[in-house]
Design an enzyme around this catalytic site. Structure first.
Site, PDB file in Angstrom:
ATOM      1  N   PHE A   1      20.752  25.903 -11.985  1.00 26.47           N
ATOM      2  CA  PHE A   1      21.222  24.676 -10.985  1.00 26.47           C
ATOM      3  C   PHE A   1      20.637  23.398 -11.253  1.00 26.47           C
ATOM      4  O   PHE A   1      21.122  22.484 -10.787  1.00 26.47           O
ATOM      5  CB  PHE A   1      20.824  25.258  -9.776  1.00 26.47           C
ATOM      6  CG  PHE A   1      19.290  24.953  -9.326  1.00 26.47           C
ATOM      7  CD1 PHE A   1      18.749  23.877  -8.954  1.00 26.47           C
ATOM      8  CD2 PHE A   1      18.417  26.249  -9.489  1.00 26.47           C
ATOM      9  CE1 PHE A   1      17.386  23.725  -8.696  1.00 26.47           C
ATOM     10  CE2 PHE A   1      17.078  26.017  -8.976  1.00 26.47           C
ATOM     11  CZ  PHE A   1      16.558  24.630  -8.655  1.00 26.47           C
TER      12      PHE A   1
ATOM     13  N   LYS B   1      29.648  29.789 -17.860  1.00 30.20           N
ATOM     14  CA  LYS B   1      29.468  30.125 -16.689  1.00 30.20           C
ATOM     15  C   LYS B   1      28.339  29.332 -15.980  1.00 30.20           C
ATOM     16  O   LYS B   1      27.119  29.406 -16.265  1.00 30.20           O
ATOM     17  CB  LYS B   1      28.715  31.514 -16.923  1.00 30.20           C
ATOM     18  CG  LYS B   1      28.976  32.551 -15.473  1.00 30.20           C
ATOM     19  CD  LYS B   1      28.608  32.145 -14.245  1.00 30.20           C
ATOM     20  CE  LYS B   1      27.157  32.368 -14.037  1.00 30.20           C
ATOM     21  NZ  LYS B   1      26.372  31.797 -12.663  1.00 30.20           N
TER      22      LYS B   1
ATOM     23  N   GLU C   1      26.340  29.218  -9.904  1.00 32.36           N
ATOM     24  CA  GLU C   1      26.998  29.325  -8.545  1.00 32.36           C
ATOM     25  C   GLU C   1      26.544  28.197  -7.544  1.00 32.36           C
ATOM     26  O   GLU C   1      27.098  27.908  -6.736  1.00 32.36           O
ATOM     27  CB  GLU C   1      27.164  30.698  -8.206  1.00 32.36           C
ATOM     28  CG  GLU C   1      25.887  31.231  -7.553  1.00 32.36           C
ATOM     29  CD  GLU C   1      25.049  31.951  -8.820  1.00 32.36           C
ATOM     30  OE1 GLU C   1      24.785  31.503  -9.871  1.00 32.36           O
ATOM     31  OE2 GLU C   1      24.390  33.067  -8.480  1.00 32.36           O
TER      32      GLU C   1
ATOM     33  N   SER D   1      15.545  31.074 -15.185  1.00 33.20           N
ATOM     34  CA  SER D   1      14.174  31.333 -14.953  1.00 33.20           C
ATOM     35  C   SER D   1      13.794  32.352 -16.151  1.00 33.20           C
ATOM     36  O   SER D   1      14.422  33.211 -16.672  1.00 33.20           O
ATOM     37  CB  SER D   1      14.092  32.083 -13.500  1.00 33.20           C
ATOM     38  OG  SER D   1      15.082  33.305 -13.443  1.00 33.20           O
TER      39      SER D   1
ATOM     40  N   CYS E   1      12.260  21.884 -15.832  1.00 28.30           N
ATOM     41  CA  CYS E   1      11.413  22.834 -16.940  1.00 28.30           C
ATOM     42  C   CYS E   1      10.448  21.812 -17.636  1.00 28.30           C
ATOM     43  O   CYS E   1       9.521  22.662 -18.303  1.00 28.30           O
ATOM     44  CB  CYS E   1      12.274  23.631 -17.652  1.00 28.30           C
ATOM     45  SG  CYS E   1      13.051  22.589 -18.867  1.00 28.30           S
TER      46      CYS E   1
ATOM     47  N   GLU F   1       5.626  29.605 -11.744  1.00 28.67           N
ATOM     48  CA  GLU F   1       6.384  28.497 -11.694  1.00 28.67           C
ATOM     49  C   GLU F   1       6.754  28.003 -10.169  1.00 28.67           C
ATOM     50  O   GLU F   1       7.499  29.049  -9.491  1.00 28.67           O
ATOM     51  CB  GLU F   1       7.492  28.421 -12.325  1.00 28.67           C
ATOM     52  CG  GLU F   1       8.446  27.347 -12.531  1.00 28.67           C
ATOM     53  CD  GLU F   1       9.725  27.455 -13.304  1.00 28.67           C
ATOM     54  OE1 GLU F   1      10.279  28.587 -13.304  1.00 28.67           O
ATOM     55  OE2 GLU F   1      10.111  26.547 -14.088  1.00 28.67           O
TER      56      GLU F   1
HETATM   57  P1  NAD Z   1      18.262  31.557 -12.509  1.00 26.50           P
HETATM   58  O1  NAD Z   1      17.487  32.389 -13.499  1.00 26.50           O
HETATM   59  O2  NAD Z   1      18.118  32.003 -11.097  1.00 26.50           O
HETATM   60  O3  NAD Z   1      19.648  31.466 -12.905  1.00 26.50           O
HETATM   61  C1  NAD Z   1      20.315  30.827 -14.064  1.00 26.50           C
HETATM   62  C2  NAD Z   1      21.743  31.591 -14.361  1.00 26.50           C
HETATM   63  O4  NAD Z   1      21.602  33.134 -14.321  1.00 26.50           O
HETATM   64  C3  NAD Z   1      22.619  31.205 -13.351  1.00 26.50           C
HETATM   65  O5  NAD Z   1      23.950  30.856 -13.818  1.00 26.50           O
HETATM   66  C4  NAD Z   1      22.736  32.606 -12.400  1.00 26.50           C
HETATM   67  O6  NAD Z   1      23.945  32.677 -11.842  1.00 26.50           O
HETATM   68  C5  NAD Z   1      22.426  33.569 -13.421  1.00 26.50           C
HETATM   69  N1  NAD Z   1      21.666  34.730 -12.814  1.00 26.50           N
HETATM   70  C6  NAD Z   1      20.944  34.730 -11.837  1.00 26.50           C
HETATM   71  N2  NAD Z   1      20.073  35.954 -11.486  1.00 26.50           N
HETATM   72  C7  NAD Z   1      20.527  36.786 -12.550  1.00 26.50           C
HETATM   73  C8  NAD Z   1      20.355  37.964 -12.972  1.00 26.50           C
HETATM   74  N3  NAD Z   1      19.594  38.593 -12.092  1.00 26.50           N
HETATM   75  N4  NAD Z   1      21.069  38.596 -13.851  1.00 26.50           N
HETATM   76  C9  NAD Z   1      21.877  37.922 -14.703  1.00 26.50           C
HETATM   77  N5  NAD Z   1      22.180  36.521 -14.508  1.00 26.50           N
HETATM   78  C10 NAD Z   1      21.478  35.774 -13.039  1.00 26.50           C
HETATM   79  O7  NAD Z   1      17.628  30.252 -12.906  1.00 26.50           O
HETATM   80  P2  NAD Z   1      17.780  28.853 -11.756  1.00 26.50           P
HETATM   81  O8  NAD Z   1      17.018  29.004 -10.530  1.00 26.50           O
HETATM   82  O9  NAD Z   1      19.410  28.474 -11.519  1.00 26.50           O
HETATM   83  O10 NAD Z   1      17.197  27.514 -12.534  1.00 26.50           O
HETATM   84  C11 NAD Z   1      15.924  27.267 -12.622  1.00 26.50           C
HETATM   85  C12 NAD Z   1      15.153  27.903 -13.782  1.00 26.50           C
HETATM   86  O11 NAD Z   1      15.700  27.444 -14.997  1.00 26.50           O
HETATM   87  C13 NAD Z   1      13.533  27.505 -13.802  1.00 26.50           C
HETATM   88  O12 NAD Z   1      12.770  28.657 -14.024  1.00 26.50           O
HETATM   89  C14 NAD Z   1      13.557  26.486 -14.824  1.00 26.50           C
HETATM   90  O13 NAD Z   1      12.245  26.323 -15.438  1.00 26.50           O
HETATM   91  C15 NAD Z   1      14.649  27.090 -15.682  1.00 26.50           C
HETATM   92  N6  NAD Z   1      14.852  26.094 -16.707  1.00 26.50           N
HETATM   93  C16 NAD Z   1      14.533  26.498 -17.987  1.00 26.50           C
HETATM   94  C17 NAD Z   1      14.954  25.227 -19.042  1.00 26.50           C
HETATM   95  C18 NAD Z   1      14.402  25.544 -20.343  1.00 26.50           C
HETATM   96  O14 NAD Z   1      15.034  24.816 -21.366  1.00 26.50           O
HETATM   97  N7  NAD Z   1      13.347  26.387 -20.683  1.00 26.50           N
HETATM   98  C19 NAD Z   1      15.845  24.175 -18.576  1.00 26.50           C
HETATM   99  C20 NAD Z   1      16.277  24.202 -17.410  1.00 26.50           C
HETATM  100  C21 NAD Z   1      15.645  25.119 -16.273  1.00 26.50           C
END
Ligand code: NAD
Length: 476
Positions: free
Chosen positions: A148, A172, A175, A225, A280, A374
């Site tokens: 997000f 994808k 959401e 994450s 991040c 985090e």
């Molecule tokens: P998230 O992991 O909750 O979601 C990311 C994606 O995974 C979304 O599209 C979501 O629909 C999907 N998803 C969520 N739960 C899932 C599950 N159990 N199984 C399969 N798919 C699932 O992350 P978020 O809250 O949207 O974003 C924030 C996180 O992203 C933070 O931890 C941040 O540090 C990380 N991030 C990392 C980088 C990097 O380059 N390392 C860059 C940007 C963000």
């Protein structure tokens, strides 16, 4: 509802799915739209469209494919205000931060436009009369799953590069911020991208699992994450796909006593609070080396100038606000000192929005949850240590490894820290050391699963397979 219901984008057309959930703006709680929660049939249709589009798209020359991205780059520029407004509404970040996302998307598209130069091949006469050459071939249908926190920039880490290299894609988006994905599809189409080359499939966990398992998808990038990155990496590679999964982070900013006071203060505060700390690459922990109270005082002052609803955006949701405030409350109960407390922030005129004010917590110790996990909000923890070695040990203990930063005026100290830090992106007096293109973005440890960086020249390897041709033309 401010906008009409979102649909998937498959084979160049909108395509409804059976179920949908609400999209709420964290700026003011307004319902923006609804987003499909796609099922297996929707995903299969998107993959089939991408597979059908692949032969014609991949057989164009790289220059022909890049022509689309030259036009697309200008579309991004021309539509910057509109894209930034949508990004602000769905994510909560400020308009200025949203425009910065579009600018980064332009930079990433420009790197893809330079592929004809980057890909210029190598030929060597390996034996008398025998030439060996190498060419990079696309993989087929690929997929990209995004979080997000950067609705425009993070998808562009992969979309221009993967497509210009000849792949077709099923995208994808999160959401929680699905609107920008459909805007991207519309602009790519206007730039002349053929139908089916880029498809958007909305949904949650089950679509992600379907992508990991799908036999016709050859490669997956994931950004999100760490717990989900682990699931995606193991599930996608378990079904024999190429995968790169970027995870969460906990970045340490080491402040030495000789650091420039004004620069360090404003830079640390901006790193911790930019994008409401939902980066991040954000500062999570200031590691104070020796006597640096004069700098910490200025960090607090600089943070006080960052005002929710003005130059500080919302966090993504009410539940995110509660989670962040939970970390702050627990740390204070465990003995941390709040130099600035952003809990219970309400922005006038946006009472239904989700805001956390800048927060600075001193005397955080390694046994506290806030020191290790985090938080993903505008919260800076301060940990104290006597010397550089102590700071290096704190940084190295972190399971993550995106950014590590040192503020100093001593080049030897900076080099020693850069050598020792266990992170992929090092800052020297730079609080958010995101490498500009063509240097690649990529962390270490639990911030990245898989090989290589997700952007930059190195990403060419991820999106292609090499073909080596040995030729011998026999003369009469
Ligand atoms: P998230 O992991 O909750 O979601 C990311 C994606 O995974 C979304 O599209 C979501 O629909 C999907 N998803 C969520 N739960 C899932 C599950 N159990 N199984 C399969 N798919 C699932 O992350 P978020 O809250 O949207 O974003 C924030 C996180 O992203 C933070 O931890 C941040 O540090 C990380 N991030 C990392 C980088 C990097 O380059 N390392 C860059 C940007 C963000």
């Amino acid at each position: 509802m401010k906008y009409s219901a979102l649909e998937n984008y498959i084979d160049g057309s909108s395509s409804p799915a059976e179920n949908a959930i609400e999209v709420i703006s964290p700026v003011n709680g307004e319902q923006l739209s609804t987003v499909p929660v796609s099922g297996k049939a929707d995903l299969d249709a998107a993959v089939a469209a991408a597979a059908t589009a692949f032969p014609a798209w991949s057989q164009l020359t790289i220059r022909e494919r890049c022509d689309v991205f030259y036009r697309y780059r200008n579309q991004l520029q021309d539509n910057m205000d509109e894209l930034a407004r949508i990004c602000h509404e769905e994510n909560g970040k400020t308009i200025a931060e949203s425009k910065a996302e579009v600018l980064k998307a332009i930079e990433l598209t420009e790197l893809a436009c330079s592929l004809p130069n980057l890909l210029a091949g190598k030929v060597l006469e390996v034996s008398k009369g025998f030439d060996c050459s190498i060419q990079q071939e696309p993989l087929g249908v690929v997929s990209c799953i995004t979080p997000f926190n950067f609705p425009i920039m993070v998808p562009h880490w992969t979309i221009p590069m993967a497509l210009a290299l000849g792949n077709t894609m099923v995208f994808k988006p999160s959401e929680q911020v699905p609107l920008s994905g459909n805007e991207t599809a519309a602009l790519l189409s206007q730039a002349g991208l053929p139908a089916g080359v880029f498809n958007v499939i909305h949904g949650d966990k089950s679509v992600v699992e379907g992508i990991c398992d799908h036999p016709d998808i050859k490669a997956v990038t994931f950004v999100g994450s760490t717990p989900v990155a682990k699931i995606v990496y193991s599930r996608a590679t378990g079904s024999y796909k190429r995968a790169l999964a970027m995870g969460g982070a906990k970045n340490h900013l080491v402040v030495m006593p000789d650091a420039d006071v004004a620069h360090t203060a404003s830079n640390v505060a901006a790193s911790a609070c930019g994008c409401a700390g939902q980066r991040c690459m954000a500062a999570a922990t200031l590691v104070a080396v020796g006597q640096v109270n004069h700098i910490i005082d200025e960090v607090v002052e600089a943070s006080r100038q960052i005002v929710p609803g003005d130059n500080l955006g919302a966090v993504i949701s009410e539940s995110a606000k509660q989670r962040i405030e939970g970390y702050i409350t627990e740390a204070i109960e465990q003995g941390a000192t709040a130099l600035l407390d952003g809990r219970d922030t309400v922005v006038e005129g946006c009472e239904e929005g989700s805001y956390v004010g800048p927060t600075v917590l001193d005397n955080v110790t390694s046994d506290m949850r806030i020191a290790n996990e985090e938080v993903f909000g505008p919260v800076l923890s301060i940990m104290r240590t006597d010397d550089l070695q102590g700071a290096i040990e704190i940084e190295q203990t972190s399971p993550f490894g995106n950014a590590a930063v040192v503020y100093t005026q001593d080049g030897q100290v900076a080099q020693a820290f850069a050598d020792a830090a266990s992170a992929g992106m090092i800052g020297v007096n730079v609080g958010v050391p995101v490498p500009r293109e063509p240097f690649g973005f990529g962390g270490w440890n639990e911030s990245r699963f898989g090989v290589g960086d997700i952007t930059g020249q190195g990403s060419i390897q991820f999106w292609t397979q090499s073909k080596k041709i040995t030729s011998h033309w026999v003369s009469e």
